[in-house]
Structures are given as C-alpha cells and as structure tokens.
Design a protein around this motif. Structure first.
Motif, short mmCIF file in Angstrom:
data_model
loop_
_atom_site.label_atom_id
_atom_site.label_comp_id
_atom_site.label_asym_id
_atom_site.label_seq_id
_atom_site.Cartn_x
_atom_site.Cartn_y
_atom_site.Cartn_z
N VAL A 438 0.86 -1.18 0.00
CA VAL A 438 0.00 0.00 0.00
C VAL A 438 0.89 1.24 0.00
O VAL A 438 1.81 1.36 0.82
CB VAL A 438 -0.92 0.02 1.23
CG1 VAL A 438 -1.72 1.32 1.29
CG2 VAL A 438 -1.86 -1.19 1.21
N SER A 439 0.63 2.14 -0.92
CA SER A 439 1.35 3.40 -0.95
C SER A 439 0.85 4.31 0.15
O SER A 439 -0.37 4.44 0.35
CB SER A 439 1.15 4.06 -2.32
OG SER A 439 1.75 5.33 -2.38
N GLY A 440 1.77 4.94 0.90
CA GLY A 440 1.33 5.73 2.04
C GLY A 440 2.23 6.88 2.38
O GLY A 440 3.39 6.95 1.97
N HIS A 441 1.65 7.81 3.15
CA HIS A 441 2.41 8.91 3.74
C HIS A 441 2.92 8.44 5.10
O HIS A 441 2.15 7.90 5.90
CB HIS A 441 1.51 10.13 3.96
CG HIS A 441 0.85 10.65 2.73
ND1 HIS A 441 1.50 11.37 1.77
CD2 HIS A 441 -0.44 10.54 2.31
CE1 HIS A 441 0.65 11.70 0.81
NE2 HIS A 441 -0.53 11.22 1.11
N LEU A 442 4.17 8.71 5.38
CA LEU A 442 4.75 8.39 6.68
C LEU A 442 5.16 9.68 7.38
O LEU A 442 5.72 10.59 6.75
CB LEU A 442 5.97 7.48 6.52
CG LEU A 442 5.65 6.00 6.25
CD1 LEU A 442 6.85 5.28 5.66
CD2 LEU A 442 5.21 5.31 7.55
#
Length: 493
Positions: A438-442
C-alpha cells in the motif's frame, strides 16, 4: 508526510515486495550522544546550547533530525528560529546552523514529514510585531545547514497577546494532515500535502470548551489534553478531516487520593497518557487509554513541583517542574519512584532525553546564553533498541473505514529517516497469496509514527502492518529488534 510508493520495489506472486528495512537513506550528521560518562559526571550540566545572537533564551523541547539536534528557540510573543547542533560529543556541542524567523512563536512539539525528496517540520507562529494573528509555520529542513520557512498559515480566531486562550499550543504531523491544538479555539485540521501552501480543512470545537494544549495522533485516535487543566478528550479521526468524540473518552485526571488535579501538558506512549501535574501535587500522573472508552488511572507521583512538559524514554519519564526537573522510574506504574532531580536557573519547564543525556530547557528567566543545558543522566552510551509499544488500530480490529490510518508509539523518540517504505509496511494479498504493498504517507512526531494510505483502502479487505527487525532506529542508531505484525479488516462494501 513521506509519500512512499511501491514503485518498482514491490512485486506480487510471492516475490520480494520490499527493500531491506535497514537500507534507508543515511543521515547527514553523526547521530546521538556517543560518549560514556563517569558516575561523578552524572546529573550536572556540562555544556549549554543557544540559538545565536538573536536568541533571548526562551527554549522548550529539542529533537533530532538527520543526525543533528534541532533546537527551537522563541518566546511566547514571537520572533525566534531553529538551530542545529552536532551533539555526538554532547559536552562539546558544535553548532551547524542558526536560522531566524520573525513569525515563529514558542513551540511545544516537533514532528517531520516528507513530500517527494524534501523534508518538512512544523512550528507555531505569530505575525511579527504587535499583530494578533498567528498559526503555523512550515519549515523545509532538507538542508539542515540552511533550513528555511516555506509555508505560513494564519488560523481563524487566533488572538495574541493572551498566551493561552486563543493561540497555537501544539502542532503535530499525521501526514498529509497537521493537527493543531488551538486552546479555546479547539482543534484545527490542516491539509499540508503541499507544505508551501497549507490549507485549513476543519476546525473542531470541543463542548464544553476544552483549552487544548497538547494534541497527539496515533493512527485513528486523537488525544487532546487541557493546558493547565484536568481534562482529556479522545477523538476518532479514522476519517481524518472529521474528528468525532469517543463515548467514554472525556475525563478528568486525579491524584492518588481521587482529587481532581490540573496538568500543564502531556505526552503519549505505550497506550498511556503521561501528564505533568501542576502546582499543588506536581510530579506525574499516568492514565491507561488502551480502551479509549474506559480510561483509568495507572499511576501517580506527587513531587510538590509545578509541572510543565513530560517525555518518556524506555522506563523513565522526564518532567520539567519549574523549579527543578524530575526523572521518574516507570517500571512499576503502581509504585512510581523519583530517580533524581536536576537544576537549571530559570523557569525549568522542559527536560528532553536524548541518548544518555538530558537537555534541560527554560522558557523564561534564564542566565544569558544558558537557555538549554546538557546534563548526562546515564553513564553508558545508549545501546537499547526501540520497541513498538502500542498501535492504533489493534491487531484483529475489524470494520474500519476505508479512510483509516495506522499509528504506533515507540519506547523512545525515533530517527526520522529510518521510518520509510522498507521499515513500516502496510499491505494486502492478492488471489495468489502475493503481497500487494500500500502506498502511504509516513510521518514522525517524536516517538509516534503514522502511516496514512495515499488512496482509500479497499472495502472488506484484510491488511497487514509489519515493522520488521533491523529497520526503525533510535537517535543512537539502535535498530528495532522485536518485529511487529498486526492485521485489521476494513468494513464490507
């Protein structure tokens, strides 16, 4: 705020889906304190930090970024800046940069996020001069030798010169959003997906009015505590721009005799809220919020001080108490003990653990040039690996909205750049059992890490969060040894 996507590194069908967790981009600086001390050296100041010629010694917390110590400096009425120091030899700190900002205001929390290849931090702001307006500043800290302010957002209702009623008291990243504790103005939700142009998307007012001081966000849970008050409110932010109260999650803290007490500020970790108790009792209160619908006191220690800010590292809590700073042993929350007290001239509200030293900071009445003191508190260099101590959601949770995020607390503050696509992983599986990243903001807020999917999750789908060994590190480069894996399921579609 790192927008990490699978790019070419993620594959399905049983192949490798992620890079090695320890292959994160390296820091520029040398990292945390790397010097051991003799017992006689402990608990006494060995150096001082300041922000250069325009710093008037109003200091609060410090954190580390890119291998350097970040020192914010600004009084409550505005005008300040940030400085970076090499503290690998903490008693011989070396300044890297001093950068002023006329619109910066006293800042009580510091977090970081990434957009593309740029790194950003958020601080409080006030329009320069006698103006009443203020809000937040976005700093580009990619080049720690020359950080710069790139975004400004003045928030509605901000009203200085009252330093408590209608100003920004905290601002935290839970990318791509920033949640702002706005005192009587409630909680502001800011879209910072473009840090050069942050946008207010929601202002949540708490009824009856809660003077919001500290805000923490862990995944789908927001913790808001009163500034100089007893009250805490827990909110559901699984729809990130639509905070909602949690039934049973509004409570007052008490001392060990059941009497309501006030706290100045708070912090979170391990499923607990830590409160710096103000005058009367002083010391530390700890509340268990593992079940946010039924918070309960877990521990209390009355010191007789006048609490300011609190930070926890491993089994210790560090509390600034105005006339002294206290270090407390949390290994048995039912019997908290005071390890020692520390001294620095001025209003000693903040003590921040960095490796085996504590950074004592005063926000008024400092001896010139001595707004922050370096005080060794442990003889040996820190070699203890960080641990994940709490998550939101919990393992096995079901029925989450497709807008849900994942958050976790660590046993100490963590090295920002070690939180990346290889070390904090969210994925589902395809029909053949292959991993689908899953592509995500960290984002990293001291000891809190949040992962926010770039696009909504799929309904009726099980997702797995993994924090593998050898990835996330503390300020001294100790990498996590105990891996974490949890699964949750989204609501059916």
């Amino acid at each position: 705020m790192a927008s990490e996507d699978s790019g070419g590194s993620g594959t399905t069908g049983g192949g490798p889906a992620y890079p090695d967790p320890g292959d994160n981009p390296p820091n520029t600086g040398p990292g945390g304190p790397a010097v051991a001390f003799q017992p006689a050296d402990l608990f006494s100041g060995c150096a001082f930090l300041d922000g250069g010629a325009t710093d008037i010694d109003h200091h609060n917390l410090v954190v580390m970024f890119d291998g350097y110590l970040l020192l914010p400096w600004s009084p409550e009425w505005g005008g300040g800046g940030i400085s970076f120091y090499d503290v690998s030899d903490p008693c011989q700190p070396q300044v890297l940069s001093h950068t002023g900002a006329a619109q910066m205001r006293e800042t009580h929390a510091l977090g970081f996020g990434q957009v593309d290849d740029r790194w950003y931090a958020v601080t409080a702001s006030k329009e320069a001069g006698l103006a009443i307006d203020g809000g937040i500043l976005l700093w580009d800290v990619t080049n720690v030798a020359a950080p710069q302010v790139v975004g400004t957002l003045f928030l509605p209702g901000h009203l200085y010169p009252d330093a408590y009623a209608r100003v920004v008291l905290s601002a935290v990243f839970a990318a791509p959003y920033i949640y702002v504790g706005g005192a009587d103005n409630g909680i502001y939700v800011v879209d910072a997906s473009d840090p050069t142009n942050p946008q207010l998307v929601e202002q949540y007012g708490i009824e009856p009015t809660l003077r919001v001081g500290q805000v923490n966000v862990i995944g789908n849970l927001l913790v808001a505590t009163a500034a100089e008050g007893p009250r805490t409110t827990l909110l559901d932010v699984s729809v990130p721009d639509f905070p909602q109260p949690i039934a049973g999650g509004d409570f007052d803290i008490t001392d060990d005799a059941g009497a309501i007490v006030d706290a100045y500020f708070s912090n979170v970790g391990g499923g607990y809220v830590y409160y710096a108790v103000t005058s009367g009792a002083g010391g530390l209160a700890v509340y268990d919020i593992h079940d946010p619908q039924a918070p309960v006191q877990a521990g209390f220690y009355g010191s007789g001080g006048n609490g300011g800010y609190v930070f926890a590292k491993d089994q210790l809590a560090f509390v600034g108490e105005s006339n002294f700073a206290g270090i407390y042993d949390l290994s048995d929350l039912g019997a908290i003990t005071q390890v020692t007290t520390l001294q620095l001239e001025g209003d000693l509200d903040t003590v921040t653990p960095i490796g085996n030293v504590a950074m004592l900071s005063v926000d008024a009445d400092a001896i010139p040039g001595q707004g922050t003191a370096v005080v060794p508190y442990a003889a040996e260099v820190d070699t203890v690996a960080p641990r994940v101590t709490w998550t939101s959601p919990a393992d096995g949770d079901a029925g989450l909205p497709v807008s849900a995020r994942v958050g976790m607390t660590f046993s100490e503050m963590v090295d920002v750049k070690t939180v990346w696509f290889g070390s904090v992983r969210l994925h589902s599986t395809d029909e053949s059992g292959g991993i689908v990243p899953v592509s995500g903001h960290l984002s990293v807020q001291e000891n809190v890490v949040n992962f926010s999917p770039v696009t909504p999750l799929s309904p009726a789908t099980t997702y797995t969060l993994e924090v593998p060994a050898g990835g996330v590190a503390d300020y001294n480069g100790n990498r996590i040894e105990e891996p974490l894996s949890l699964a949750f399921t989204t609501i059916g579609g």
